[in-house]
Write a protein that holds these residues in place. Structure first.
Motif, mmCIF file in Angstrom:
data_model
loop_
_atom_site.group_PDB
_atom_site.id
_atom_site.type_symbol
_atom_site.label_atom_id
_atom_site.label_comp_id
_atom_site.label_asym_id
_atom_site.label_seq_id
_atom_site.Cartn_x
_atom_site.Cartn_y
_atom_site.Cartn_z
ATOM 1 N N GLU A 249 -2.610 6.596 2.290
ATOM 2 C CA GLU A 249 -3.539 5.695 3.350
ATOM 3 C C GLU A 249 -2.957 4.775 3.755
ATOM 4 O O GLU A 249 -3.301 3.692 4.591
ATOM 5 C CB GLU A 249 -4.547 5.201 2.356
ATOM 6 C CG GLU A 249 -5.558 5.914 1.673
ATOM 7 C CD GLU A 249 -6.637 5.164 0.877
ATOM 8 O OE1 GLU A 249 -6.837 4.097 0.974
ATOM 9 O OE2 GLU A 249 -7.191 5.965 -0.197
ATOM 10 N N GLU B 138 -9.431 -1.509 12.723
ATOM 11 C CA GLU B 138 -9.071 -1.733 11.142
ATOM 12 C C GLU B 138 -10.093 -2.341 10.642
ATOM 13 O O GLU B 138 -10.589 -3.501 11.252
ATOM 14 C CB GLU B 138 -7.832 -2.248 10.915
ATOM 15 C CG GLU B 138 -6.467 -1.541 11.580
ATOM 16 C CD GLU B 138 -5.303 -2.217 10.949
ATOM 17 O OE1 GLU B 138 -5.414 -2.847 10.034
ATOM 18 O OE2 GLU B 138 -4.056 -1.982 11.573
ATOM 19 N N GLY C 98 -1.248 2.744 7.086
ATOM 20 C CA GLY C 98 -1.673 2.715 8.635
ATOM 21 C C GLY C 98 -0.848 1.720 9.207
ATOM 22 O O GLY C 98 0.311 1.287 8.717
ATOM 23 N N GLU D 126 -5.535 -5.693 6.012
ATOM 24 C CA GLU D 126 -6.430 -6.280 6.817
ATOM 25 C C GLU D 126 -6.032 -7.936 7.039
ATOM 26 O O GLU D 126 -6.732 -8.372 8.057
ATOM 27 C CB GLU D 126 -7.694 -6.130 6.403
ATOM 28 C CG GLU D 126 -7.934 -6.878 5.226
ATOM 29 C CD GLU D 126 -7.962 -5.761 4.017
ATOM 30 O OE1 GLU D 126 -8.578 -6.008 2.938
ATOM 31 O OE2 GLU D 126 -7.137 -4.907 3.964
ATOM 32 N N GLU E 232 0.993 -1.210 -0.150
ATOM 33 C CA GLU E 232 0.139 -0.016 -0.245
ATOM 34 C C GLU E 232 0.990 1.286 -0.186
ATOM 35 O O GLU E 232 0.366 2.497 -0.263
ATOM 36 C CB GLU E 232 -0.651 0.074 1.146
ATOM 37 C CG GLU E 232 -0.294 0.055 2.590
ATOM 38 C CD GLU E 232 -0.328 -1.254 3.064
ATOM 39 O OE1 GLU E 232 -0.208 -1.495 4.368
ATOM 40 O OE2 GLU E 232 -0.017 -2.452 2.273
ATOM 41 N N LEU F 80 -7.242 9.994 8.881
ATOM 42 C CA LEU F 80 -5.794 10.116 8.546
ATOM 43 C C LEU F 80 -5.155 11.685 8.258
ATOM 44 O O LEU F 80 -3.856 11.990 8.613
ATOM 45 C CB LEU F 80 -5.113 9.040 7.337
ATOM 46 C CG LEU F 80 -5.461 7.749 7.507
ATOM 47 C CD1 LEU F 80 -5.144 7.001 6.339
ATOM 48 C CD2 LEU F 80 -4.637 7.160 8.465
ATOM 49 N N ARG G 171 -10.392 5.043 6.242
ATOM 50 C CA ARG G 171 -9.061 4.856 6.979
ATOM 51 C C ARG G 171 -8.941 5.878 8.316
ATOM 52 O O ARG G 171 -9.171 7.123 7.795
ATOM 53 C CB ARG G 171 -7.849 5.025 6.239
ATOM 54 C CG ARG G 171 -7.959 3.957 4.899
ATOM 55 C CD ARG G 171 -7.032 2.843 5.466
ATOM 56 N NE ARG G 171 -7.115 1.690 4.369
ATOM 57 C CZ ARG G 171 -6.493 0.638 4.557
ATOM 58 N NH1 ARG G 171 -5.696 0.402 5.682
ATOM 59 N NH2 ARG G 171 -6.117 -0.246 3.529
ATOM 60 N N HIS G 172 -8.793 5.416 9.264
ATOM 61 C CA HIS G 172 -8.756 6.198 10.384
ATOM 62 C C HIS G 172 -7.554 5.926 11.426
ATOM 63 O O HIS G 172 -7.016 4.812 11.241
ATOM 64 C CB HIS G 172 -10.149 6.247 11.267
ATOM 65 C CG HIS G 172 -10.160 5.017 11.790
ATOM 66 N ND1 HIS G 172 -10.859 3.841 10.976
ATOM 67 C CD2 HIS G 172 -10.305 4.667 12.960
ATOM 68 C CE1 HIS G 172 -10.735 2.865 11.552
ATOM 69 N NE2 HIS G 172 -10.809 3.264 13.273
ATOM 70 N N ARG H 130 -13.651 -2.405 7.430
ATOM 71 C CA ARG H 130 -14.237 -1.635 6.228
ATOM 72 C C ARG H 130 -15.571 -0.983 6.274
ATOM 73 O O ARG H 130 -16.064 -0.173 5.605
ATOM 74 C CB ARG H 130 -14.460 -2.679 5.001
ATOM 75 C CG ARG H 130 -13.009 -3.128 4.573
ATOM 76 C CD ARG H 130 -13.035 -4.106 3.524
ATOM 77 N NE ARG H 130 -11.747 -4.677 3.121
ATOM 78 C CZ ARG H 130 -11.692 -5.694 2.038
ATOM 79 N NH1 ARG H 130 -12.603 -6.187 1.622
ATOM 80 N NH2 ARG H 130 -10.443 -6.028 1.882
#
Length: 696
Positions: A196, A423, A198, A259, A189, A461, A445-446, A425
């Motif tokens: 994005e 984490e 993480g 994930e 990623e 993010l 995404r947080h 969706r």
């Protein structure tokens, strides 16, 4: 002392003699961003000081990134990193001073001595997993974990170099010209969607680092960084030479999708060894351990006739004391697991409640995380959210959240059950009666999630915060919190506000912001002295732990009252390490990793009592009017008299068949309606009365 020479030219040909008050003695190494020196403070303390190259010092954007690195390094516990002592991002040549950690980098160690032995690899992986857990839980993503950023200290690996990519390490750049990492140790990623990235990217890097440590090369190898990038995104890793017992776990770390990778907690549990900071590594005598198919033989205490090291003796004693404590508690309570109250036992005359033990997810790994709401015990465990009848532990419903990772116990807000997704969706609100989803929405995404006042607070993010109505899933507001770049909210029972803190760059003060969750409006904002951690509120006052910037130990409890803008600092007689704390009324209870439990009255400014519990590690304590409760890594639940500080009860250990499993997270017990609900590493959830702990 003459200025230090350097291999560069021009302005870099002679390096400064001082950085701030720190005298630079010799050069440890030079990289794309700057030079790292051995230095001394005025008192003689040995430090490592990074001084930025002149060309980058002229770049305002780089200075901002350097400030971010300093802030990130300060947020993380010094147990797994080089603690920041001082920094000046605004100096002519920005610099940062950290404690000097003797020991080679992993890169140098493998280069000099070749691949590591299997037992060394396992300890390295456990140490790095715990380091990442410590880094991630304060909202930091390293992004550049690689062998040269891992120091092999005597007490375990240390992760260094936060948040700064090295421009000369690679030709790969984003479309704005900024590096996004070091290709052989970057996650897919980071190439596909770098904005994005993480915490899971660090897990991928950990897998690549472990392959390097085991073989001397990476899982994706080429002279071209572009070929490496293609391999990382599309090809399977080459694990030739990796020990067979570690290979499956490393494969999971190197999964293409974030994930699908394990969390640091899952890694530690599966490694079946305890990280160095727990002081219960693998020095358990072989005759006390169980053989596990496919696992390495357990290490034994030295039989060489040589005097064992002080660390070995300390760890061995810690293990023996822990085992002795378990045996003593079993003997005191009249037996082992058979002494546990089961559903259907005769109720005690004193309480009318027999207690119960349930195993709602039979093949679960690790303890459940539970809370009480809507007349039910709501728990999350191994990809499942479920509800138990608090009277007898009967399963009421289950709901699968297998595609999500849950960071906290589910909460009941807005009349619905809210799974707290770390984490995943999607967000959803569940009917507390049936467990069926009443609403669902895509989850961006947080960085973090908290819920209070019927509102889910999502920190994204980019640092913005979204308020989501817990009853409908609708967005109520979306904004930035002034003075809080990446808010990490906490909230407390009975308090309608949510709180977030931000440590200053010099580590000397903390900005505290109280937010109304229903609107996102700031109710009050203050800058307080010290490195402060929120632990509770009561009667309009807010309580903090004040930590030592150098070692991260708790030195004092601070009470701040925003209406009067007054604060009171209660200094502890002895600084406490790795403290977990809670507040009940005006009293703050602090449990250190050494087992020391303190009660501090924030009104009188006095420590009320101290109890040495001999527990090597405990959960965040909780309290009611009579007792303080906490759980331990072996599954025991402790009760301490809140007035006198005496141990009044404990349950038997509940480790189950996997007694060597590491419990990464220790959920706190739940107090409700005269009962205590707790969870254990064997996967069980159990309930006991709060009125008679001596009868547990």
């Amino acid at each position: 002392m003459a200025p230090q020479g350097n291999t560069g030219t021009g302005a870099e040909a002679e390096l400064p003699e001082y950085a701030g008050h720190y005298r630079l003695e010799s050069c440890l190494g030079s990289g794309g961003m700057g030079v790292v020196h051995v230095a001394r403070s005025t008192s003689g303390m040995k430090l490592a000081v990074k001084v930025v190259h002149t060309e980058f010092a002229k770049d305002p954007e780089f200075r901002g990134r350097f400030r971010q690195e300093v802030a990130a390094a300060r947020k993380v516990s010094g147990a797994f990193t080089a603690s920041v002592v001082d920094a000046d991002p605004d100096a002519e040549r920005p610099w940062m001073a950290t404690l000097f950690i003797p020991g080679p980098t992993l890169s140098d160690e493998v280069k000099r001595n070749g691949p590591m032995a299997p037992d060394q690899l396992r300890r390295l992986m456990a140490g790095l997993a715990e380091a990442l857990r410590d880094i991630h839980r304060v909202g930091v993503v390293h992004r550049d974990l690689k062998p040269s950023n891992v120091l092999l200290a005597e007490d375990g690996p240390k992760v260094i170099d936060f948040g700064i990519s090295r421009p000369k390490d690679s030709e790969l750049r984003t479309e704005t010209g900024k590096l996004i990492g070091t290709p052989p140790f970057m996650a897919p990623e980071q190439f596909r969607r770098p904005r994005e990235v993480g915490p899971a990217a660090d897990i991928f890097a950990l897998g690549s680092v472990m392959v390097h440590a085991a073989t001397g090369r990476g899982p994706f190898d080429s002279d071209s960084p572009y070929v490496v990038a293609y391999q990382v995104v599309h090809d399977e890793p080459d694990l030739t030479g990796v020990p067979t017992n570690l290979a499956p776990l490393i494969v999971r770390c190197l999964a293409k999708e974030p994930e699908d990778r394990p969390t640091p907690d899952e890694l530690m549990r599966e490694l079946r060894s305890v990280a160095a900071s727990y002081d219960t590594q693998t020095f358990i005598p072989a005759q006390r351990t169980r053989d596990v198919p496919g696992a390495e033989p357990k290490e034994q205490l030295s039989r060489s006739g040589r005097r064992p090291s002080r660390r070995t003796v300390f760890v061995a004693v810690a293990v023996v004391l822990t085992l002795a404590g378990v045996l003593a508690s079993v003997q005191w309570l009249g037996g082992g697991e058979d002494a546990t109250a089961k559903s259907g036992d005769k109720p005690t005359a004193a309480t009318g409640f027999a207690g119960w033990t349930a195993n709602p997810v039979p093949k679960a790994e690790g303890p459940a995380q539970c809370s009480y709401g809507a007349g039910r015990l709501i728990c999350a465990q191994s990809g499942t959210v479920f509800a138990l009848d608090p009277a007898d532990g009967a399963l009421m419903w289950r709901h699968s959240v297998a595609e999500s990772r849950l960071s906290k116990p589910p909460a009941v807000e807005g009349g619905l059950v809210q799974p707290m997704v770390e984490e995943g969706r999607r967000l959803e609100g569940l009917d507390p009666a049936s467990g069926k989803a009443r609403w669902q929405r895509a989850l961006p995404r947080h960085h973090g999630m908290q819920i209070t006042g019927g509102i889910l607070l999502l920190t994204l993010l980019d640092g913005t915060v979204t308020g989501v109505d817990a009853s409908t899933g609708d967005t109520k507001w979306h904004l930035r919190i002034p003075g809080q770049p990446t808010p990490a909210f906490v909230s407390f029972d009975g308090d309608p506000l949510a709180y977030t803190t931000n440590l200053s760059l010099d580590g000397l003060s903390t900005r505290v912001t109280a937010v109304d969750p229903t609107t996102g409006a700031v109710r009050w904002d203050a800058r307080l002295s010290g490195n402060l951690v929120l632990v509770g509120t009561h009667g309009g006052s807010v309580f903090f732990l004040s930590t030592n910037n150098l070692y991260g130990d708790t030195e004092a409890v601070v009470r701040y009252t925003p209406v009067t803008e007054s604060s009171r600092r209660v200094k502890l007689p002895v600084a406490r390490a790795d403290v977990q704390a809670t507040a009940r009324g005006n009293t703050v209870y602090l449990l250190a990793s050494t087992g020391s439990l303190d009660a501090v009255d924030t009104v009188s400014g006095k420590r009320l009592w101290n109890l040495e519990t001999s527990v090597s590690r405990g959960s965040v304590p909780v309290a009611d009017d009579r007792h303080v409760y906490f759980t331990t890594t072996d599954g025991r639940l402790f009760a301490v008299d809140a007035d006198k500080g005496r141990l009044v009860g404990q349950t038997p250990a509940r480790l189950g068949s996997n007694s060597g499993t590491v419990t990464g997270a220790l959920p706190s017990p739940t107090v409700a309606d005269g009962r205590i609900y707790a969870t254990a590493p064997d996967g069980t959830v159990f309930a006991v009365t709060s009125r008679e702990p001596s009868g547990w």
